[in-house]
Design a protein around this motif. Structure first.
Motif, PDB file in Angstrom:
ATOM      1  N   ARG A  24      63.658  52.599   1.760  1.00  0.00           N
ATOM      2  CA  ARG A  24      64.159  53.347   2.913  1.00  0.00           C
ATOM      3  C   ARG A  24      63.108  54.265   3.515  1.00  0.00           C
ATOM      4  NH1 ARG A  24      68.596  54.205  -0.862  1.00  0.00           N
ATOM      5  NH2 ARG A  24      70.077  52.546  -0.501  1.00  0.00           N
ATOM      6  N   ASP A  47      59.813  53.816   3.482  1.00  0.00           N
ATOM      7  CA  ASP A  47      58.845  52.986   4.202  1.00  0.00           C
ATOM      8  C   ASP A  47      59.416  52.493   5.532  1.00  0.00           C
ATOM      9  OD1 ASP A  47      56.946  53.250   2.210  1.00  0.00           O
ATOM     10  OD2 ASP A  47      57.648  51.471   1.137  1.00  0.00           O
ATOM     11  N   LYS A  48      60.687  52.102   5.518  1.00  0.00           N
ATOM     12  CA  LYS A  48      61.323  51.658   6.756  1.00  0.00           C
ATOM     13  C   LYS A  48      61.354  52.782   7.781  1.00  0.00           C
ATOM     14  CE  LYS A  48      64.354  48.229   4.649  1.00  0.00           C
ATOM     15  NZ  LYS A  48      65.737  47.900   4.351  1.00  0.00           N
ATOM     16  N   PHE A  49      61.683  53.986   7.315  1.00  0.00           N
ATOM     17  CA  PHE A  49      61.720  55.140   8.209  1.00  0.00           C
ATOM     18  C   PHE A  49      60.344  55.409   8.798  1.00  0.00           C
ATOM     19  CE2 PHE A  49      61.173  59.664   9.006  1.00  0.00           C
ATOM     20  CZ  PHE A  49      62.269  59.942   9.817  1.00  0.00           C
ATOM     21  N   ASN A  50      59.312  55.420   7.956  1.00  0.00           N
ATOM     22  CA  ASN A  50      57.952  55.693   8.429  1.00  0.00           C
ATOM     23  C   ASN A  50      57.474  54.631   9.408  1.00  0.00           C
ATOM     24  OD1 ASN A  50      57.728  58.051   6.983  1.00  0.00           O
ATOM     25  ND2 ASN A  50      56.850  57.042   5.190  1.00  0.00           N
ATOM     26  N   LYS A  51      57.789  53.358   9.162  1.00  0.00           N
ATOM     27  CA  LYS A  51      57.385  52.290  10.083  1.00  0.00           C
ATOM     28  C   LYS A  51      58.098  52.428  11.423  1.00  0.00           C
ATOM     29  CE  LYS A  51      56.249  48.797   6.644  1.00  0.00           C
ATOM     30  NZ  LYS A  51      56.659  47.517   6.047  1.00  0.00           N
ATOM     31  N   ARG A  52      59.376  52.753  11.384  1.00  0.00           N
ATOM     32  CA  ARG A  52      60.157  52.855  12.600  1.00  0.00           C
ATOM     33  C   ARG A  52      59.677  53.978  13.493  1.00  0.00           C
ATOM     34  NH1 ARG A  52      65.878  53.992  11.202  1.00  0.00           N
ATOM     35  NH2 ARG A  52      65.742  51.938  10.288  1.00  0.00           N
ATOM     36  N   TYR A  53      59.372  55.120  12.903  1.00  0.00           N
ATOM     37  CA  TYR A  53      59.006  56.284  13.697  1.00  0.00           C
ATOM     38  C   TYR A  53      57.507  56.487  13.847  1.00  0.00           C
ATOM     39  CZ  TYR A  53      63.922  57.251  13.729  1.00  0.00           C
ATOM     40  OH  TYR A  53      65.269  57.144  13.945  1.00  0.00           O
ATOM     41  N   LYS A 101      55.655  54.429  15.429  1.00  0.00           N
ATOM     42  CA  LYS A 101      55.378  53.950  16.783  1.00  0.00           C
ATOM     43  C   LYS A 101      55.554  55.051  17.819  1.00  0.00           C
ATOM     44  CE  LYS A 101      57.015  49.389  15.554  1.00  0.00           C
ATOM     45  NZ  LYS A 101      58.071  48.388  15.752  1.00  0.00           N
ATOM     46  N   ASN A 102      56.379  56.039  17.513  1.00  0.00           N
ATOM     47  CA  ASN A 102      56.699  57.107  18.453  1.00  0.00           C
ATOM     48  C   ASN A 102      55.689  58.239  18.426  1.00  0.00           C
ATOM     49  OD1 ASN A 102      58.959  55.687  19.202  1.00  0.00           O
ATOM     50  ND2 ASN A 102      60.293  56.769  17.798  1.00  0.00           N
TER      51      ASN A 102
END
Length: 83
Positions: free
Chosen positions: A71, A73-79, A81-82
């Motif tokens: 979770r 890693d998913k959070f870090n990848k998702r945000y 980009k922003n």
């Protein structure tokens, strides 16, 4: 209790805590496609758990990070980009 709402076919099942490898044998109706050999030499269905009383901080008294689903890693990848 209401009659006829509880399952009848309980069987012995091995539960394995995937965070530390602890196993215990108990009765359950949970379905499983995997099997594992128990200490008595018999094979039983295997149910994999993310956390049990042997790894839960409430029972162990230790704080530990359990991130089995990735979770963080998913959070870090998702945000990422922003930024």
């Amino acid at each position: 209790m209401k009659q006829g709402i509880h399952p009848d076919k309980y069987r012995l099942v091995i539960f394995r805590d995937m965070s530390n490898g602890h196993e215990f044998l108990s009765r359950s109706t949970a379905a499983s496609k995997e099997t594992s050999k128990w200490e008595d030499g018999n094979e039983y269905p295997l149910i994999k758990l993310e956390i049990s009383n042997m790894s839960h901080p409430f029972y162990t008294g230790k704080n530990m990070l359990v991130d089995t689903a990735g979770r963080i890693d998913k959070f870090n990848k998702r945000y990422a980009k922003n930024k």
